[in-house]
Write a protein that holds these residues in place. Structure first.
Motif, mmCIF file in Angstrom:
data_model
loop_
_atom_site.group_PDB
_atom_site.id
_atom_site.type_symbol
_atom_site.label_atom_id
_atom_site.label_comp_id
_atom_site.label_asym_id
_atom_site.label_seq_id
_atom_site.Cartn_x
_atom_site.Cartn_y
_atom_site.Cartn_z
ATOM 1 N N MET A 1 0.809 -1.191 0.070
ATOM 2 C CA MET A 1 0.053 -0.032 0.061
ATOM 3 C C MET A 1 1.010 1.265 -0.014
ATOM 4 N N LYS A 2 0.483 2.147 -1.078
ATOM 5 C CA LYS A 2 1.164 3.639 -0.834
ATOM 6 C C LYS A 2 0.349 4.665 -0.137
ATOM 7 N N LEU A 3 1.021 5.280 0.786
ATOM 8 C CA LEU A 3 0.642 6.410 1.482
ATOM 9 C C LEU A 3 1.250 7.671 1.106
ATOM 10 N N SER A 4 0.481 8.983 1.243
ATOM 11 C CA SER A 4 1.148 10.118 0.878
ATOM 12 C C SER A 4 1.702 10.570 2.270
ATOM 13 N N ALA A 5 1.408 10.259 3.319
ATOM 14 C CA ALA A 5 2.533 10.697 4.527
ATOM 15 C C ALA A 5 3.894 10.114 4.390
ATOM 16 N N ALA A 57 4.527 3.014 11.929
ATOM 17 C CA ALA A 57 4.018 3.999 12.460
ATOM 18 C C ALA A 57 3.666 5.001 11.422
ATOM 19 N N VAL A 58 2.637 5.446 10.896
ATOM 20 C CA VAL A 58 2.464 6.492 9.945
ATOM 21 C C VAL A 58 1.985 7.595 10.799
ATOM 22 N N ILE A 59 2.906 8.785 10.570
ATOM 23 C CA ILE A 59 2.559 10.111 11.319
ATOM 24 C C ILE A 59 2.222 11.050 10.356
ATOM 25 N N LYS A 60 0.806 11.665 10.443
ATOM 26 C CA LYS A 60 0.382 12.703 9.490
ATOM 27 C C LYS A 60 -0.112 13.823 10.547
#
Length: 68
Positions: A1-5, A57-60
């Motif tokens: 999965m790709k994320l913009s964060a 951990a994805v931090i936005k």
């Protein structure tokens, strides 16, 4: 999965503690650094989180505060 964060920090799930509505998940990103996230119980169940599994951990955040 790709994320913009851009702040994605890989680590290992150390603890998964469900509560009434949220689950607290602790991810070890280095031997001396832990990041704890509070997510919905439903999200924790869908992700099937268990200690020892790899996670990020994805931090936005729109703001970062600093205190001294």
């Amino acid at each position: 999965m790709k994320l913009s964060a851009r702040n994605q920090i890989a680590g290992t799930v150390k603890t998964v503690k469900p509560g009434a509505t949220t689950t607290h998940v602790t991810i070890e990103v280095s031997p001396s650094v832990m990041i704890t996230a509070s997510i919905t119980n439903e999200a924790a169940e869908e992700l099937a989180l268990k200690p020892g599994m790899q996670a990020s951990a994805v931090i936005k955040a729109s703001d970062v505060m600093v205190g001294v």
